[in-house]
Design a protein around this motif. Structure first.
Motif, PDB file in Angstrom:
ATOM      1  N   ILE A 723       0.809  -1.367  -0.145  1.00 56.10           N
ATOM      2  CA  ILE A 723       0.052   0.116   0.064  1.00 56.10           C
ATOM      3  C   ILE A 723       0.952   1.146  -0.113  1.00 56.10           C
ATOM      4  O   ILE A 723       0.489   2.351  -0.661  1.00 56.10           O
ATOM      5  N   GLY A 724       2.017   1.279   0.591  1.00 62.28           N
ATOM      6  CA  GLY A 724       2.956   2.425   0.852  1.00 62.28           C
ATOM      7  C   GLY A 724       3.518   2.532  -0.565  1.00 62.28           C
ATOM      8  O   GLY A 724       3.666   3.642  -0.949  1.00 62.28           O
ATOM      9  N   ASN A 725       3.802   1.585  -1.116  1.00 63.28           N
ATOM     10  CA  ASN A 725       4.415   1.695  -2.600  1.00 63.28           C
ATOM     11  C   ASN A 725       3.275   2.334  -3.586  1.00 63.28           C
ATOM     12  O   ASN A 725       3.851   3.106  -4.664  1.00 63.28           O
ATOM     13  N   ILE A 726       2.148   2.030  -3.489  1.00 63.05           N
ATOM     14  CA  ILE A 726       1.103   2.606  -4.311  1.00 63.05           C
ATOM     15  C   ILE A 726       1.168   3.981  -4.069  1.00 63.05           C
ATOM     16  O   ILE A 726       1.105   4.780  -5.305  1.00 63.05           O
ATOM     17  N   ALA A 727       1.104   4.619  -3.025  1.00 61.31           N
ATOM     18  CA  ALA A 727       1.429   5.861  -2.692  1.00 61.31           C
ATOM     19  C   ALA A 727       2.411   6.636  -3.242  1.00 61.31           C
ATOM     20  O   ALA A 727       2.412   7.698  -3.780  1.00 61.31           O
ATOM     21  N   LYS A 728       3.738   5.680  -3.249  1.00 61.29           N
ATOM     22  CA  LYS A 728       4.895   6.225  -3.902  1.00 61.29           C
ATOM     23  C   LYS A 728       4.590   6.579  -5.297  1.00 61.29           C
ATOM     24  O   LYS A 728       5.512   7.434  -5.810  1.00 61.29           O
ATOM     25  N   GLY A 729       3.880   5.720  -6.029  1.00 63.95           N
ATOM     26  CA  GLY A 729       3.577   6.270  -7.356  1.00 63.95           C
ATOM     27  C   GLY A 729       3.018   7.320  -7.469  1.00 63.95           C
ATOM     28  O   GLY A 729       3.064   8.077  -8.722  1.00 63.95           O
ATOM     29  N   PHE A 730       2.308   8.147  -6.658  1.00 65.56           N
ATOM     30  CA  PHE A 730       1.737   9.365  -6.737  1.00 65.56           C
ATOM     31  C   PHE A 730       3.036  10.447  -6.614  1.00 65.56           C
ATOM     32  O   PHE A 730       3.834  10.161  -5.831  1.00 65.56           O
ATOM     33  N   PRO A 731       2.861  11.685  -7.241  1.00 67.12           N
ATOM     34  CA  PRO A 731       3.830  12.639  -7.044  1.00 67.12           C
ATOM     35  C   PRO A 731       4.362  13.196  -5.692  1.00 67.12           C
ATOM     36  O   PRO A 731       3.436  13.223  -4.831  1.00 67.12           O
ATOM     37  N   ASP A 732       5.553  13.337  -5.359  1.00 67.58           N
ATOM     38  CA  ASP A 732       6.031  13.861  -4.181  1.00 67.58           C
ATOM     39  C   ASP A 732       5.535  15.107  -4.135  1.00 67.58           C
ATOM     40  O   ASP A 732       5.730  15.910  -5.163  1.00 67.58           O
ATOM     41  N   LEU A 733       5.192  15.584  -2.770  1.00 67.38           N
ATOM     42  CA  LEU A 733       4.905  17.025  -2.728  1.00 67.38           C
ATOM     43  C   LEU A 733       6.220  17.797  -2.794  1.00 67.38           C
ATOM     44  O   LEU A 733       7.291  17.492  -2.427  1.00 67.38           O
ATOM     45  N   SER A 734       6.111  19.149  -2.987  1.00 62.54           N
ATOM     46  CA  SER A 734       7.319  19.885  -3.060  1.00 62.54           C
ATOM     47  C   SER A 734       7.201  21.348  -2.285  1.00 62.54           C
ATOM     48  O   SER A 734       5.859  21.583  -1.922  1.00 62.54           O
ATOM     49  N   ALA A 735       8.262  22.191  -2.251  1.00 62.29           N
ATOM     50  CA  ALA A 735       8.066  23.221  -1.521  1.00 62.29           C
ATOM     51  C   ALA A 735       7.181  24.455  -2.334  1.00 62.29           C
ATOM     52  O   ALA A 735       6.306  25.160  -1.730  1.00 62.29           O
ATOM     53  N   ARG A 736       6.848  24.114  -3.417  1.00 65.09           N
ATOM     54  CA  ARG A 736       6.071  24.950  -4.243  1.00 65.09           C
ATOM     55  C   ARG A 736       4.627  24.601  -4.120  1.00 65.09           C
ATOM     56  O   ARG A 736       3.780  25.533  -4.165  1.00 65.09           O
ATOM     57  N   SER A 737       4.358  23.207  -4.044  1.00 62.84           N
ATOM     58  CA  SER A 737       3.082  22.765  -3.853  1.00 62.84           C
ATOM     59  C   SER A 737       3.056  21.780  -2.549  1.00 62.84           C
ATOM     60  O   SER A 737       2.845  20.641  -2.854  1.00 62.84           O
TER      61      SER A 737
END
Length: 1066
Positions: A723-737
């Motif tokens: 389940i954690g690696n499914i989340a890893k597939g989504f973009p990481d948040l950044s300082a801009r967003s």
């Protein structure tokens, strides 16, 4: 030691027999007594050497054989060797006379110890030691053995005695050469020994070199050249060499001769002398003929000979290239060197083509040196000559052919799990790496030549497959063609979309000049690389049945993913094969696992292209095709009883599940690109996650007993990570967003709550706690602030059963959250701070019982200090004195100084002092006398008033106690300074930490002086320095240097020397 020397041989024989006996019934005390007696004999070598020499030489008067066995005689030789440096000239001469007689009788007229290797090695080593004590005082040392060799050769060139004396001579030369000239041994020699070696080398060159080289060369010619009659030359050595027949000399002598000669040509000498020597030896011609002769043989020692001949060729060619590269070489010398290089190149090509992988590795330095010369010629603007291009073309042809598995050969291809490769796989892989480096160098020298060769190989293979399928294309040829395509872009230094099209130079220059200008690559024709990619995709060569071909195709696709930005229509062309038996559904588990990784990388790299091309239905179809690959199966080994230790070990070992994680990540990537259709995105995300959550609920076991219980827990561990690696597939948040938006966030939030419920129930199990941390590392990176309120629940789950290494990792994780979310994390941090700190305090109070405990304590101390630094770096230090935590503030301060002072290593001390320096800069106010006017408005008071008093009472004394401890190694600090001067980019962590501890101490003292001025001076002179028994004059010198230094960095060198001398360290 009192011993009857007349009885010593019998006593040594008895003791040796007992010491080496394999009889299990033999009492250990008897074996101990035997070892003790032999040690005493060796320690008393000044008394026992003569008797031991007699033991070694004594023969039975009746049989004529040696009276004592090989083990006893080897021990006797060792005793003589121990005594040799302590004996006078007369005794050494006596030993020399005895040994010379022994070698003549045993080798020239005897059986050379009947081939007992350890005894032969021991006697030759003793002879080598004797050389260092007698040469050049004994001018007949080398002539004696030269005479011995030439006499036996003249009387019977094919006899065993000739073989024995030849071996003796060559082995002796090699031993002496190693002792005198080996570069590695020089590192540990004294100056006197190095001077002695230099004298020996000079005397040898002056007195014996010519005669020795002549015999070595004669032996080489006899051994490896065959019969060569009628060759005329000015040098008598060569004439004599060609006169001797070499067919009768064994491969072992050929190998030993080549080894000795390789050592000889590698020795340092003037370029002119080196070229004269090589001209006399004519190694290129001799090796060529000997190699041709040896290539038809299959006798014992053939591979050793080939390996040593490769070493000799590499040494010879390398020495010639050095002369050409040497800036001090005159043009005439360089011309001679290039002339000497020319005949070696055909031999290099021949050897390259026929050598084993290990021999090819041996030849790689010489090959690289030749290519290095060509590179320099090109940099100087020299055109590539016809001869060079011909050599490069042949070399490239050989290199490419050696990269392949070999068409028509019985070569098994397999892909092993990492760490389980057999020796052949490892050797072949290393050989390929070396060959790639060579091919890349050729591409740099002559891109056109390389490009033509590579394109012909790739296109020819594709043409064959298109014309006749795999019947017309052997798997070896198909795999090699795709491997060449895989390396093409790196070789010709082409990257990005521009590698696949022919972009005008003006466009490239404009893009460099104008930051906002973007090249429209789609309007230009394909480049050779783009054309090869197009042909490879269109040909469907990936459908070749052999897994090596399809797997190499996917490696190519991932490396050249930018191609699909220009030709996105081919994604649809190749994707079905990625999903079927040529990709994710391969039969072999290792190949399938590699395809999982490559699929994940391709989806990630091409997701922008996917987002513009695909629909929710398209993604749904892909997920449907991989659905059968997502079920997780796990079990503990059935060859031993299930326990918690076995569970932990199994969970941490590599397995197929590690590859499945990539597939879960790819699923997340595919779902993440559907932001424009949120309803379908959420539906698909739930469709993937919900079965995992349902399965997770069924794995809950709080008190495992049976094998099934442990298997269920292992599966729960895997499900949480999936389940954690499914989340890893989504973009990481950044300082801009920094805030995640979208309905999918709630899906992950709901999943997180359910994972935490299960993790809480099984929190006593290490594998579940590990999985929970793994899960949160990935979920927080994706969902950010939406998940932060659940962090206290995670901490509550972990802290009750947490271990040393887990706590260190938890502190690192919390530090990352602090750095990323700063004030958004403040309220949560305020709640967590004391519970986490109290666990740190608890663990660091535990006793240290060994090295493992020391390492764990050190890691946790540094993690604790780094966590505090993360808080202050994020400007969240207010959490330390908040309403919840201010009552423990003094405990936190005390913990820092306590952990610096107690059982700490240099890295711990360094970070502890960094924390104190940070606190000083934050909370110590500028000194103001009591009579001074009030501070100007706008300057806020320190939130921790009087913190300087804590530093005075607790920290400043550590600045002296730590470096004055006997365990503080100033030699490391001094060697660090010297190392930095010699190697500016050194990263020796041990040395850096010791030096930097002193640096942080210097910063702390200088910072206090700058902030508190006279108050600090008064404290130091009246209190601190007297308390450490510092003489007033030394204290004045210290304070003066501290005041005059512009900063702590400039004060560090003085502080280190002052503290070192104060401790009395020399």
């Amino acid at each position: 030691m009192s011993v009857d020397l007349s009885q010593l041989p019998a006593q040594v024989s008895s003791a040796t027999s007992i010491a080496l006996s394999q009889d299990p019934a033999l009492p250990q005390q008897s074996r101990h007594d035997a070892y003790l007696f032999l040690s005493q004999v060796k320690e008393a070598h000044q008394v026992t050497w003569n008797a031991c020499l007699a033991l070694f030489l004594e023969k039975d008067s009746t049989t004529g054989k040696y009276r004592w066995g090989p083990q006893e005689r080897m021990f006797a030789v060792q005793v003589v060797g121990e005594a040799l440096p302590t004996l006078g000239a007369d005794a050494q001469d006596f030993i020399q006379t005895s040994l010379f007689t022994y070698f003549e009788q045993e080798y020239a007229h005897g059986t050379a110890e009947d081939g007992v290797t350890f005894l032969k090695n021991s006697t030759i080593h003793l002879l080598t030691l004797l050389f260092f004590h007698l040469y050049p005082r004994l001018p007949t040392f080398f002539p004696h053995f030269l005479t011995l060799l030439t006499t036996t050769l003249a009387s019977s060139p094919t006899s065993p005695q000739t073989h024995n004396t030849t071996f003796l001579f060559l082995r002796l030369l090699h031993e002496i050469s190693t002792e005198v000239s080996d570069a590695n041994l020089r590192l540990n020699k004294s100056v006197n020994r190095l001077n002695q070696d230099s004298v020996l080398r000079d005397k040898f060159r002056e007195k014996d070199a010519e005669a020795v080289f002549k015999v070595v060369w004669e032996t080489l010619v006899r051994g490896i050249a065959g019969v060569e009659a009628g060759r005329e030359g000015d040098d008598e050595i060569v004439k004599e060499g060609w006169r001797v027949v070499g067919d009768y000399v064994s491969l072992s002598i050929r190998t030993a001769t080549a080894e000795a000669l390789a050592e000889t040509v590698s020795k340092g000498m003037p370029a002119t002398d080196k070229l004269n020597l090589l001209g006399v030896l004519d190694i290129g011609r001799v090796l060529a003929e000997a190699t041709a002769e040896a290539s038809t043989g299959d006798g014992n020692g053939l591979e050793e000979w080939r390996e040593m001949s490769a070493r000799l060729l590499n040494a010879t060619g390398g020495e010639v290239c050095k002369i050409v590269e040497d800036s001090s070489s005159t043009p005439e010398i360089k011309a001679l060197a290039l002339a000497a290089l020319t005949p070696l190149l055909p031999l290099l090509l021949t050897s390259f083509a026929s050598s084993t992988a290990n021999q090819l590795t041996t030849l790689t330095p010489f090959t690289s040196s030749v290519l290095g010369l060509y590179k320099k010629d090109k940099k100087r603007g020299e055109a590539i000559s016809v001869e060079k291009r011909a050599f490069l073309a042949e070399l490239l042809k050989v290199v490419v052919s050696r990269m392949g598995y070999g068409v028509g050969e019985e070569v098994e291809w397999s892909l092993s799990v990492e760490g389980e490769e057999d020796d052949e796989e490892v050797v072949f892989g290393e050989m390929r790496k070396n060959l790639i480096v060579i091919a890349d160098a050729i591409a740099w020298i002559d891109p056109e030549l390389y490009g033509e060769a590579a394109r012909s190989i790739v296109i020819a293979a594709i043409d064959a497959f298109e014309a006749g399928g795999e019947k017309a294309l052997e798997w070896q040829r198909g795999e090699l063609a795709l491997f060449v395509l895989y390396g093409y872009g790196q070789a010709v230094l082409q990257t990005g979309p521009g590698a696949f099209v022919q972009v005008p130079v003006a466009e490239v220059q404009r893009a460099k000049r104008e930051a906002d200008y973007r090249i429209d690559y789609t309007q230009y024709p394909l480049s050779p690389l783009g054309e090869m990619m197009l042909r490879a995709c269109r040909s469907k060569i990936v459908t070749h049945s052999h897994p090596s071909v399809s797997l190499q195709f996917w490696e190519v696709v991932v490396r050249y993913h930018d191609f699909f930005k220009l030709c996105p229509e081919y994604i649809v062309e190749i994707l079905p094969s990625f999903l079927d038996e040529h990709g994710l559904h391969q039969e072999d588990e290792a190949v399938k696992g590699r395809c999982f990784y490559l699929f994940s990388r391709f989806i990630f790299q091409a997701k922008a292209t996917f987002q513009a091309q695909v629909s929710g239905e398209f993604v749904s179809n892909i997920l449907t095709r991989v659905q059968d690959l997502l079920p997780i199966t796990s079990s503990l080994p059935d060859d031993e009883p299930a326990t918690l230790d076995i569970l932990t070990k199994t969970a941490s070992q590599p397995s197929f599940f590690d590859s499945q994680l990539y597939l879960f990540e790819a699923s997340g990537i595919l779902i993440s690109i559907l932001n424009q259709i949120p309803d379908q995105q959420v539906m698909l995300l739930r469709a993937v996650i919900n079965p995992l959550l349902v399965g997770l609920q069924s794995t809950v076991r709080t008190n495992p007993v049976s094998q099934a219980d442990f298997d269920a827990i292992l599966k729960g561990h895997h499900l949480i990570m999936a389940i954690g690696n499914i989340a890893k597939g989504f973009p990481d948040l950044s300082a801009r967003s920094p805030v995640a938006t979208g309905e999918w966030v709630e899906v992950f939030k709901d999943a997180t709550e359910k994972v935490l419920i299960v993790a809480k129930e099984m929190a006593s199990l290490l594998v579940i706690r590990n999985a929970a941390r793994f899960f949160f590392n990935r979920i927080v990176a994706t969902t950010g602030q939406a998940i932060l309120p659940l962090i206290p629940m995670l901490i509550d789950c972990l802290l009750g059963e947490i271990t040393f290494p887990e706590l260190s990792e938890l502190l690192s994780f919390l530090g990352l959250l602090v750095a990323k979310y700063k004030h958004n994390f403040l309220s949560i941090l305020d709640t967590l701070l004391l519970p986490v700190f109290n666990r740190v305090f608890y663990f660091l109070k535990l006793p240290i019982a060994g090295t493992d405990d020391t390492i764990q304590h050190s890691n946790l101390r540094r993690a604790y200090f780094n966590f505090i630094l993360s808080i202050t770096s994020a400007n969240l230090q207010e959490v330390l004195y908040s309403e919840k935590n201010k009552s423990q503030l003094q405990d936190i301060f005390q913990s820092v100084t306590h952990y610096i002072a107690t059982d700490s290593l240099a890295p711990d001390q360094r970070f502890g002092f960094i924390v104190l320096n940070k606190f000083l800069n934050l909370w110590v106010e500028q000194y103001r006398p009591e009579t001074a006017p009030p501070a100007a408005n706008g300057v806020p008071p320190t939130p921790v008033p009087g913190f300087e008093q804590f530093l005075y009472s607790n920290a400043v004394k550590l600045c002296f106690e730590v470096p004055l401890k006997a365990s503080f190694d100033y030699s490391d600090a001094q060697s660090y300074q010297a190392r930095r001067a010699a190697i500016p980019f050194s990263t020796d962590a041990g040395l850096i930490d010791v030096s930097q501890v002193i640096g942080e101490i210097s910063n702390l003292l200088k910072g206090l002086l700058q902030k508190r001025g006279p108050e600090f001076v008064e404290f130091m002179t009246a209190s601190l320095l007297p308390s450490i028994q510092c003489p007033p004059q030394a204290g004045e010198v210290f304070m003066k240097a501290l005041a005059e230094a512009p900063d702590g960095k400039q004060f560090k060198k003085f502080a280190a020397e002052w503290l070192r001398s104060s401790r009395g360290t020399p």
